[in-house]
Design an enzyme around this catalytic site. Structure first.
Site, PDB file in Angstrom:
ATOM      1  N   LYS A  11     -19.974  -2.064  -7.864  1.00  0.00           N
ATOM      2  CA  LYS A  11     -18.929  -2.299  -7.718  1.00  0.00           C
ATOM      3  C   LYS A  11     -17.457  -2.158  -7.980  1.00  0.00           C
ATOM      4  CE  LYS A  11     -16.791  -6.470  -5.319  1.00  0.00           C
ATOM      5  NZ  LYS A  11     -14.831  -6.628  -6.404  1.00  0.00           N
ATOM      6  N   LYS A  16     -18.426  -1.622 -15.213  1.00  0.00           N
ATOM      7  CA  LYS A  16     -19.248  -0.636 -15.464  1.00  0.00           C
ATOM      8  C   LYS A  16     -19.004   0.251 -17.018  1.00  0.00           C
ATOM      9  CE  LYS A  16     -17.970   1.491 -11.331  1.00  0.00           C
ATOM     10  NZ  LYS A  16     -17.684  -0.094 -11.111  1.00  0.00           N
ATOM     11  N   LYS A  42      -9.613   6.842 -11.696  1.00  0.00           N
ATOM     12  CA  LYS A  42      -8.847   6.556 -12.778  1.00  0.00           C
ATOM     13  C   LYS A  42      -8.945   6.740 -14.506  1.00  0.00           C
ATOM     14  CE  LYS A  42     -10.211   2.340 -11.532  1.00  0.00           C
ATOM     15  NZ  LYS A  42     -10.973   2.565 -10.282  1.00  0.00           N
ATOM     16  N   ASP A 127     -18.567   2.418  -5.792  1.00  0.00           N
ATOM     17  CA  ASP A 127     -19.042   2.494  -4.397  1.00  0.00           C
ATOM     18  C   ASP A 127     -19.422   4.370  -4.470  1.00  0.00           C
ATOM     19  OD1 ASP A 127     -21.060   1.877  -3.062  1.00  0.00           O
ATOM     20  OD2 ASP A 127     -19.684   0.325  -2.172  1.00  0.00           O
TER      21      ASP A 127
END
Lengths: 272, 356
Positions: A11, A16, A42, A127
């Site tokens: 998520k 991450k 990003k 995702d």
């Protein structure tokens, strides 16, 4: 040794990039040649490895010059302890097709022969929203998928969704993509480790490492470093080093069995 | 008439939304049509439109320009490519520019309407034609006609003219099938019927039209649709201009007297003489093919619009033909024959088949 290719999915905002960067840093300290590829428009996956700087992305260069005029040194940057860093980048928010950007980046990296080293770590956006973001799992790139999740329901829900994608992809004849384990990036909820371990078991996998919430992560980030670099003596750094060892020793790669939403909710209730 | 695509014949009846819209916009003489997508969509349609027009003996070089999207445009969005293409197209001073979207730009979500909304001194009309959204060829035709009709709205000059012209009754011909072989014959048949009651055509919307004619769209007393698949267009025009519509060209022999009566009623003219003459012509037509009487026929209709078959059966009965499975195969045109002239052309083909 055979090149290992792993991907971290989970998520958005679950950690991450922090986990990937610390994992890459820890792996590099084992003397391994590491390539970390950020697969998110990003573009902040490798920032801590690069001491806070945003490296030019593959898609930035493609946008400026077209892919013919790009050379390998312009897209691969050497970060902490020689970890090689690549950011795929992508379009501005709200336009174009970021998924296609990921596919184009992979094709370009393939063309350059850039996908080399002992371990490649793919850090993939929130995702698996479309086929493009499943790219790291396809075509024999990442063969070991790690899910990053906390014990929060929404985070487990996202992880479960990714299990569906892995399940679908791994059923293809030539697919070598497997679920390699679950990493719990904790929010310090009660019984969180038990919950995530049980979730991992139910989706036919296992909890690889429990990483507790620790303020040192934020402090290291404010100092533009990974925890491994900023405070190698901390307990948190040791968690990442253990994770790195387990990743290298891991041999349990499974086809996941995603849960129905009702079962997932019931599971969360069980550990409330 | 367009049918809902069904699995067995979707290739025949579904079609490409973009192609449908292009069959309209390429018939605006002073227009350029920009196809926003990768260049193959434009090339393929150019070939199709050009080859069809050659086949129909009215060669048209469709004025198409592609935005020629590349992979980079898809990743970063194609809006800039559209903007650039529009700038370059406008240098040739077109009367109007149509912007037709393709599947890929709607998948990535380009805001085509926004780019077209920029002031450029020439009307730039977007027509959403991404086929994957479920549209057919006919949907493309309808969308293009409705988009074009938008050009006729709001102008005060137009309103004045509308009032003026409505004094003198005329009709618009709406949605002719620009790709069909018999387009001009069918038009001629309709104008023959109209002139029998002294009603002129205002504009052919859209066949070989200039953009300057579009503002007079609201000036007709009634809109005559080519076929009932255009009813959404007819409804739209009715709402906008208060113009009633007739939903189809006259089909077969029996369609023509009814057609004359309907038009005459709307236009407030007397049609008794015209209908009587038409009935004489029908009798003459049947008499001219009396040699076919008693023949046993079957219909070759693999690709035919189902509404063409009842018309053919009716005609066969009027001529005392027997319809049997193993009868002599006679061709039924893809769309029902229009009026007496269309019926005659079909009967000539039947005669050839029967006497072959």
């Amino acid at each position: 040794m055979v090149m290992k290719q792993i991907a971290l999915y989970g998520k958005g905002g679950i950690g991450k990039s922090t986990t990937s960067a610390n994992l890459s840093a820890a792996l590099s300290l084992q003397g391994l040649d590491i390539l970390q590829i950020g697969c998110d428009p990003k573009r902040d996956s490798t920032r801590m490895l690069m001491h806070g700087s945003f490296i030019p992305t593959v898609m930035d260069l493609v946008r400026e010059r077209g892919d013919a005029a790009i050379s390998l040194p312009e897209i691969v940057y050497s970060g902490f302890n020689g970890v090689r860093c690549v950011e795929a980048g992508g379009p501005e928010p709200g336009v174009g097709c970021a998924g296609r950007g990921i596919i184009a980046t992979f094709q370009l990296l393939e063309k350059f022969g850039a996908l080399t080293g002992d371990v490649i770590v793919y850090d993939v956006l929130g995702d698996v929203v479309c086929g493009g973001f499943a790219m790291p799992m396809r075509e024999g790139y990442a063969q070991e998928i790690y899910l990053v999740t906390s014990g929060e329901l929404m985070s487990l829900y996202a992880a479960n969704n990714i299990c569906k994608a892995i399940n679908r992809l791994s059923s293809r004849v030539k697919s070598k993509c497997r679920l390699a384990g679950v990493i719990c990036n904790a929010k310090n909820q009660p019984r969180e480790e038990e919950l995530v371990a049980e979730f991992a078991r139910r989706v036919n996998s296992s909890l690889v490492q429990f990483i507790p919430r620790d303020r040192v992560v934020q402090v290291a980030e404010l100092n533009r470093q990974t925890v491994i670099e900023f405070d190698p003596g901390s307990a948190q750094a040791e968690h990442y080093r253990v994770l790195a060892r387990r990743v290298m020793e891991n041999t349990r790669f499974t086809i996941p069995t995603p849960l129905e939403i009702d079962d997932l909710e019931a599971l969360a209730v069980e550990f409330m | 008439m367009t049918l809902k695509p069904s699995p067995s014949n979707s290739c025949r009846y579904g079609g490409c939304t973009l192609t449908g819209a292009l069959s309209v916009t390429t018939h605006v003489r002073d227009a350029v049509t920009v196809v926003h997508g990768s260049k193959g969509c434009t090339h393929h349609n150019f070939s199709l439109l050009h080859a069809t027009s050659l086949d129909n003996d009215v060669p048209v070089i469709p004025n198409l320009v592609s935005t020629g999207l590349s992979e980079t445009d898809i990743i970063f969005g194609g809006e800039q490519a559209l903007d650039r293409t529009l700038d370059s197209v406008l240098r040739d001073d077109p009367g109007v520019v149509f912007v037709l979207s393709t599947c890929v730009v709607d998948i990535i979500g380009d805001d085509v309407r926004m780019v077209c909304g920029k002031e450029r001194g020439v009307p730039v009309i977007p027509v959403p034609t991404a086929g994957f959204l479920g549209g057919t060829f006919q949907d493309g035709v309808n969308k293009a006609l409705i988009a074009l009709a938008g050009m006729a709205e709001g102008s005060t000059a137009n309103k004045a003219r509308t009032v003026d012209n409505k004094e003198r009754a005329s009709v618009n011909i709406i949605g002719e099938k620009n790709l069909e072989f018999e387009i001009n014959e069918n038009y001629a048949e309709v104008t023959r019927l109209l002139s029998s009651i002294g009603i002129p055509v205002n504009i052919r919307f859209v066949h070989d039209l200039s953009s300057a004619q579009i503002p007079s769209l609201g000036a007709a007393r009634v809109n005559i649709l080519r076929d009932p698949a255009l009813v959404p267009v007819g409804e739209y025009l009715k709402k906008r201009f208060k113009t009633p519509y007739i939903s189809s060209f006259p089909l077969g022999l029996s369609g023509t007297p009814a057609f004359i009566k309907t038009v005459a009623d709307v236009c407030g003219v007397d049609c008794r003489d015209a209908v009587a003459e038409e009935q004489v012509l029908q009798a003459e037509t049947l008499a001219a093919f009396a040699d076919l009487e008693g023949a046993t026929v079957s219909f070759e209709n693999a690709l035919v619009d189902p509404s063409a078959v009842p018309a053919a059966k009716k005609l066969a009965r009027a001529l005392d033909l027997h319809i049997k499975k193993n009868g002599r195969p006679v061709p039924v045109p893809t769309t029902p024959p229009i009026g007496v002239a269309g019926t005659r052309r079909m009967l000539h083909r039947w005669r050839r088949a029967i006497h072959a």
